[in-house]
Design an enzyme around this catalytic site. Structure first.
Site, PDB file in Angstrom:
ATOM      1  N   CYS A  82       0.809  -1.222   0.000  1.00 15.58           N
ATOM      2  CA  CYS A  82       0.000   0.000   0.000  1.00 15.58           C
ATOM      3  C   CYS A  82       0.840   1.268   0.000  1.00 15.58           C
ATOM      4  O   CYS A  82       0.304   2.366  -0.166  1.00 15.58           O
ATOM      5  CB  CYS A  82      -0.943  -0.009   1.198  1.00 15.58           C
ATOM      6  SG  CYS A  82      -2.009  -1.465   1.263  1.00 15.58           S
ATOM      7  N   ASN A 103     -10.248  -0.656  -0.202  1.00 14.20           N
ATOM      8  CA  ASN A 103      -8.790  -0.598  -0.122  1.00 14.20           C
ATOM      9  C   ASN A 103      -8.211  -1.169  -1.416  1.00 14.20           C
ATOM     10  O   ASN A 103      -8.281  -2.371  -1.655  1.00 14.20           O
ATOM     11  CB  ASN A 103      -8.316  -1.406   1.088  1.00 14.20           C
ATOM     12  CG  ASN A 103      -6.804  -1.388   1.268  1.00 14.20           C
ATOM     13  OD1 ASN A 103      -6.057  -1.042   0.357  1.00 14.20           O
ATOM     14  ND2 ASN A 103      -6.349  -1.779   2.444  1.00 14.20           N
ATOM     15  N   HIS A 158      -3.419   6.829   2.346  1.00 17.46           N
ATOM     16  CA  HIS A 158      -3.826   5.526   1.821  1.00 17.46           C
ATOM     17  C   HIS A 158      -5.231   5.222   2.314  1.00 17.46           C
ATOM     18  O   HIS A 158      -5.547   5.388   3.504  1.00 17.46           O
ATOM     19  CB  HIS A 158      -2.843   4.454   2.310  1.00 17.46           C
ATOM     20  CG  HIS A 158      -3.332   3.053   2.137  1.00 17.46           C
ATOM     21  ND1 HIS A 158      -3.904   2.592   0.965  1.00 17.46           N
ATOM     22  CD2 HIS A 158      -3.356   1.997   3.002  1.00 17.46           C
ATOM     23  CE1 HIS A 158      -4.248   1.331   1.117  1.00 17.46           C
ATOM     24  NE2 HIS A 158      -3.933   0.946   2.330  1.00 17.46           N
TER      25      HIS A 158
END
Length: 344
Positions: free
Chosen positions: A123, A300, A269
């Site tokens: 990520c 996500n 993020h």
């Protein structure tokens, strides 16, 4: 006489020139996830802030989504594909060990013969790619660099895992980095904490499937062998993200010489709405700072989450060209990368 190497001749600074995004056409609401786990829409929303996510269809491959996002970023930068000197793709869901998907994407975009390679930084991958691109532009090895974060995390999701089944989505986000006459990408604060690597990991390494020992392979509720999936220790990851990443974000502000009051946007993020809210509180961000909350409808998307959120803020007018934004990515490894940028 010792030979002297000629110094590099790059741009004095680098900036983001354009941004593009691609979200798969299929929208998956929480209700569909609940067919596989014992939970509720209210629980998923309260724990993560996620209401829907996008999942890729058969034709929406890692390469094709990258081409869509990359093409938009190149156009947004006012460039042609031939002007791209390097393509950097961050992904954990391209299942060919070799060649790098970046080479295929570069070809499909019609970029000629640029440097092209993949990176794997979970990520935080977009931040890593952005940092590499900045270095290439200022070093002079490429005038314009296409950075893409792309994931098909639906391929790595265990729908029977109550802790993760609702988290992940698919998509691609891209930026073009090029020359600048003034600083527009700040110093990167990045690093890793490998002692915590097991908190986010793949359930089974690929070689276990080659060995074929079923005793080492996960089975679903019907006794079938499961495909490898991403798993995590939710509470440990949450605590690390909330307490440690706020420190990294503050360090990035300090390194850039920017105060929280001077920020226009915060693009973290898109892992979890609760993490985002906690970071806002710890950083004491003023109310005028626009905060990316793309996680609610996109889920996500790992390496794709920051450029996708950036693209949406600009497309909806919540942020504008020239705004100063703090970006931070963090995830498996555990790795992280934060910097301050001027939005394209």
């Amino acid at each position: 006489m010792t030979a002297k190497i000629r110094p590099s001749k790059g741009a004095p600074y680098a900036r983001i020139l354009g941004v593009g995004g691609y979200r798969p056409t299929r929208v998956v609401p929480n209700e569909e996830i609940l067919k596989h786990i014992d939970s509720s829409d209210e629980w998923i929303r309260s724990r993560s802030g996620i209401a829907t996510r996008h999942w890729a269809g058969p034709d929406e491959t890692v390469a094709q989504m990258s081409v869509e996002a990359g093409g938009k970023a190149i156009a947004d930068a006012g460039l042609t594909p031939e002007q791209i000197g390097a393509v950097v793709i961050s992904t954990v869901s391209h299942f060919k060990q070799t060649p790098a998907v970046a080479t295929e994407v570069a070809h499909l975009l019609g970029t000629g013969k640029p440097a092209a390679f993949d990176i794997s930084a979970g990520c935080a991958g977009f931040g890593y790619g952005l940092t590499l691109a900045k270095g290439m532009v200022t070093d002079g090895t490429a005038e314009h660099v296409l950075v893409i974060g792309v994931e098909r995390l639906s391929d790595l999701t265990d729908l029977e895992d109550r802790a993760t089944a609702f988290l992940f989505g698919d998509g691609a986000g891209a930026v073009v980095v090029g020359p600048s006459k003034e600083p527009a990408i700040g110093p990167t604060v990045w690093g890793s904490e490998g002692d915590k690597s097991e908190t986010i990991t793949q359930t089974v390494p690929w070689h276990e499937y080659r060995i074929g020992d079923l005793s080492k392979l996960p089975l679903d509720s019907k006794g079938n062998v499961k495909f490898p999936a991403i798993t995590q220790e939710g509470q440990a990851v949450f605590r690390w993200a909330v307490y440690e990443m706020a420190k990294v974000a503050q360090q990035a502000l300090d390194e850039a010489g920017i105060s929280a009051d001077e920020l226009d946007a915060f693009i973290p993020h898109q892992a979890n709405m609760r993490i985002i809210d906690s970071m806002i509180k710890t950083l004491k961000l003023p109310e005028h700072v626009t905060v990316a909350r793309d996680v609610e409808t996109t889920g996500n998307t790992s390496a794709a989450s920051i450029p996708l959120a950036m693209e949406r803020l600009l497309a909806t007018g919540q942020a504008k060209s020239g705004d100063t934004a703090l970006v931070i990515g963090f995830g498996a490894g555990l790795v992280y990368a934060a910097t301050v940028v001027t939005l394209p």
